[in-house]
Design a protein around this motif. Structure first.
Motif, PDB file in Angstrom:
ATOM      1  N   VAL A  96     -17.367   6.451 -38.936  1.00 43.60           N
ATOM      2  CA  VAL A  96     -17.963   7.313 -39.952  1.00 43.60           C
ATOM      3  C   VAL A  96     -19.037   6.498 -40.649  1.00 43.60           C
ATOM      4  O   VAL A  96     -18.747   5.511 -41.322  1.00 43.60           O
ATOM      5  N   ARG A  97     -20.297   6.907 -40.471  1.00 41.05           N
ATOM      6  CA  ARG A  97     -21.430   6.096 -40.907  1.00 41.05           C
ATOM      7  C   ARG A  97     -21.960   6.526 -42.262  1.00 41.05           C
ATOM      8  O   ARG A  97     -21.870   7.691 -42.637  1.00 41.05           O
TER       9      ARG A  97
ATOM     10  N   GLN B 159     -20.654   2.742 -25.015  1.00 46.13           N
ATOM     11  CA  GLN B 159     -21.297   4.045 -24.982  1.00 46.13           C
ATOM     12  C   GLN B 159     -20.644   4.947 -26.020  1.00 46.13           C
ATOM     13  O   GLN B 159     -19.571   5.489 -25.798  1.00 46.13           O
ATOM     14  N   TYR B 160     -21.285   5.071 -27.179  1.00 47.93           N
ATOM     15  CA  TYR B 160     -20.791   5.941 -28.229  1.00 47.93           C
ATOM     16  C   TYR B 160     -21.736   7.119 -28.403  1.00 47.93           C
ATOM     17  O   TYR B 160     -22.956   6.964 -28.301  1.00 47.93           O
ATOM     18  N   ARG B 161     -21.155   8.261 -28.700  1.00 50.38           N
ATOM     19  CA  ARG B 161     -21.953   9.472 -28.868  1.00 50.38           C
ATOM     20  C   ARG B 161     -22.076   9.806 -30.342  1.00 50.38           C
ATOM     21  O   ARG B 161     -21.075   9.838 -31.073  1.00 50.38           O
ATOM     22  N   THR B 162     -23.290  10.053 -30.788  1.00 47.67           N
ATOM     23  CA  THR B 162     -23.519  10.464 -32.166  1.00 47.67           C
ATOM     24  C   THR B 162     -23.395  11.982 -32.261  1.00 47.67           C
ATOM     25  O   THR B 162     -24.078  12.717 -31.546  1.00 47.67           O
TER      26      THR B 162
ATOM     27  N   ARG C   6     -24.451  20.831 -33.592  1.00 44.67           N
ATOM     28  CA  ARG C   6     -23.954  21.673 -32.504  1.00 44.67           C
ATOM     29  C   ARG C   6     -22.714  21.062 -31.849  1.00 44.67           C
ATOM     30  O   ARG C   6     -21.697  21.741 -31.643  1.00 44.67           O
ATOM     31  N   SER C   7     -22.784  19.772 -31.516  1.00 46.28           N
ATOM     32  CA  SER C   7     -21.652  19.152 -30.835  1.00 46.28           C
ATOM     33  C   SER C   7     -20.430  19.068 -31.747  1.00 46.28           C
ATOM     34  O   SER C   7     -19.296  19.206 -31.295  1.00 46.28           O
TER      35      SER C   7
ATOM     36  N   ASP D 198     -19.642   8.622 -33.112  1.00 46.93           N
ATOM     37  CA  ASP D 198     -20.344   8.123 -34.278  1.00 46.93           C
ATOM     38  C   ASP D 198     -20.611   9.321 -35.186  1.00 46.93           C
ATOM     39  O   ASP D 198     -21.402  10.198 -34.847  1.00 46.93           O
ATOM     40  N   PHE D 199     -19.906   9.401 -36.311  1.00 48.09           N
ATOM     41  CA  PHE D 199     -20.004  10.532 -37.239  1.00 48.09           C
ATOM     42  C   PHE D 199     -20.834  10.125 -38.449  1.00 48.09           C
ATOM     43  O   PHE D 199     -20.501   9.174 -39.145  1.00 48.09           O
TER      44      PHE D 199
END
Length: 212
Positions: free
Chosen positions: A11-12, A26-29, A33-34, A107-108
């Motif tokens: 949580v950024r 490999q982290y997804r932000t 939508r996602s 990555d939130f």
């Protein structure tokens, strides 16, 4: 060295320059939508299960999570539509479809909590509450099964809480240093099959509270 499975959620802070440096995975932000495609308790559990234990079928996941295969199959397809899971044909034997996680973590950005769309803000709230619920569930599972583990592992666990008086800047610095310390141990991870090596879940929480 074989890379271990990963299931991380970061949580950024909103400001880019204040964010802890991302580890070399490999982290997804998440975007609006996602996030709306993921913010469902069962979908988050399915994604976590695939990250922690590797590829599986809808039936296997249903048995593991105590759900119907119809429900897991439907929600896996929804996760696939948003790019969170993909086919794992290399594991397929027969007609049953195998799935695997498309990335290693999420990555939130808490800016999603201030999105002008109330549906996005609601999804962000669901997402964060499910993360908190997952942490509580994992800790409760450990407490309920700790006697199944060796004395060495029981002594190698931690359940602590501490209170500090900090400014926001100091709190951010502490969070960055905690994340960096954890990531430094990823390079030391033993290879798959090493005796006594297990996956270890690490939760970190840092938040202000009032004693009033």
């Amino acid at each position: 060295m074989q890379q271990s499975l990963c299931n991380a959620i970061f949580v950024r802070m909103t400001e880019e320059q204040e964010r802890p440096q991302k580890p070399q995975q490999q982290y997804r932000t998440l975007d609006a939508r996602s996030l709306r495609g993921l913010a469902h308790p069962l979908r988050m559990q399915l994604l976590s299960a695939l990250r922690q234990r590797g590829p599986a079928t809808a039936s296997q996941l249903a048995e593991r999570l105590g759900e119907s295969s119809g429900a897991t199959s439907y929600h896996l397809r929804q996760l696939a539509a948003h790019g969170f899971v993909v086919d794992a044909p290399e594991h397929g034997k027969g007609r049953e479809r195998w799935w695997k996680a498309a990335d290693e973590g999420l990555d939130f950005d808490d800016a999603l909590l201030k999105d002008p769309d109330p549906a996005v803000r609601g999804a962000a709230d669901v997402f964060l509450h499910e993360v908190a619920t997952t942490h509580a569930r994992e800790l409760s599972t450990w407490l309920g099964t700790r006697n199944d583990w060796s004395r060495q592992w029981i002594r190698a666990t931690d359940m602590s809480d501490m209170t500090l008086r900090l400014t926001p800047d100091l709190a951010r610095e502490l969070i960055r240093e905690m994340h960096d310390l954890v990531e430094s141990y990823r390079a030391l991870a033993p290879a798959e099959g090493t005796p006594d090596a297990e996956q270890v879940r690490i939760h970190t929480h840092a938040f202000p509270f009032t004693t009033n």
